[in-house]
Write a protein that holds these residues in place. Structure first.
Motif: not given
Length: 255
Positions: A101-128
């Motif tokens: 599991a990825v701790p809650g406070p790190e979810q958006r940070t990791l999502a942003d890191e992934v988006a920098a290499e692999h932009p994907h619209p579903e990443l916007l749903d992370v945390g929701f």
């Protein structure tokens, strides 16, 4: 001493990387649970795969309650050809390892890191509606029409996707739709027993081109290696034209 012959095809680790980059369908399996759909998957050079699953999924509950070593898991990825083939699945990959599991406070940070290499619209749903998990990969198996092979994570860490991976679908569609003459010339390389089927461009990479032949009763794949690995769009185009026997043409480009 004579120089070693150039590779005729990607390594097993590169094939895994290519298939994962192309795969649009993925599911996560953990013992005792139904397979969980994965909306985003991204393999990183550090040796893990970041995946997004529904926030209410059983996989999230299980990994959240597991010990510090995580839960055993297998991520199955399916790579489909971008053409209307009778058998559309090109490659299957199974990534095995520990799910964390990825701790809650790190979810958006990791999502942003992934988006920098692999932009994907579903990443916007992370945390929701979606939650990120990490699969720390220990091994992988890749299967296609040539059989199945395994590869250790150390090799995956050193491998990169093919440099033309991002443009492959457009190239194959362009060749199929607009270059029947090139395809007919390429088909001359096929063994006589395969020349009566319908020929499609199945895959292309810096080492060569793979054709799919749909026969009356079965399908066959046939690899055409380039004389030397391509290192640019221009050399890739020229390599295909040389295989086709028309190197003086101006070029071949996908959309």
């Amino acid at each position: 001493m004579p120089r070693p012959a150039p590779p005729a095809a990607p390594s097993t680790a590169e094939r895994v990387r290519n298939a994962c980059a192309h795969a649009e369908h993925a599911v996560l399996a953990v013992p005792g649970m139904d397979p969980t759909p994965v909306s985003v998957h991204h393999m990183r050079q550090c040796g893990d795969a970041v995946i997004a699953v529904p926030a209410t999924s059983a996989a999230k509950i299980l990994t959240g309650d597991s010990d510090e070593h995580g839960a055993h898991g297998v991520l199955e990825l399916t790579d489909h050809a971008p053409l209307p083939l009778r058998e559309p699945v090109r490659t299957l990959v199974w990534l095995r390892g520990r799910v964390h599991a990825v701790p809650g406070p790190e979810q958006r940070t990791l999502a942003d890191e992934v988006a920098a290499e692999h932009p994907h619209p579903e990443l916007l749903d992370v945390g929701f509606g979606a939650t990120l998990l990490r699969l720390v990969i220990s091994s992988a198996v890749v299967a296609d029409s040539t059989g199945a092979e395994s590869v250790h994570n150390d090799e995956l860490r050193r491998a990169l996707p093919d440099p033309f991976c991002g443009m492959e679908s457009a190239w194959l569609q362009h060749m199929h739709a607009d270059h029947a003459d090139i395809m007919a010339r390429l088909a001359r390389h096929l063994p006589a027993r395969l020349r009566h089927g319908i020929v499609y461009p199945l895959a292309i990479d810096r080492y060569g081109l793979t054709l799919r032949i749909e026969g009356p009763h079965s399908d066959h794949d046939f690899r055409l290696p380039f004389g030397a690995p391509a290192d640019s769009i221009e050399t890739l185009s020229r390599a295909v034209l040389i295989l086709a026997g028309c190197p003086l043409r101006s070029g071949l480009r996908g959309g």
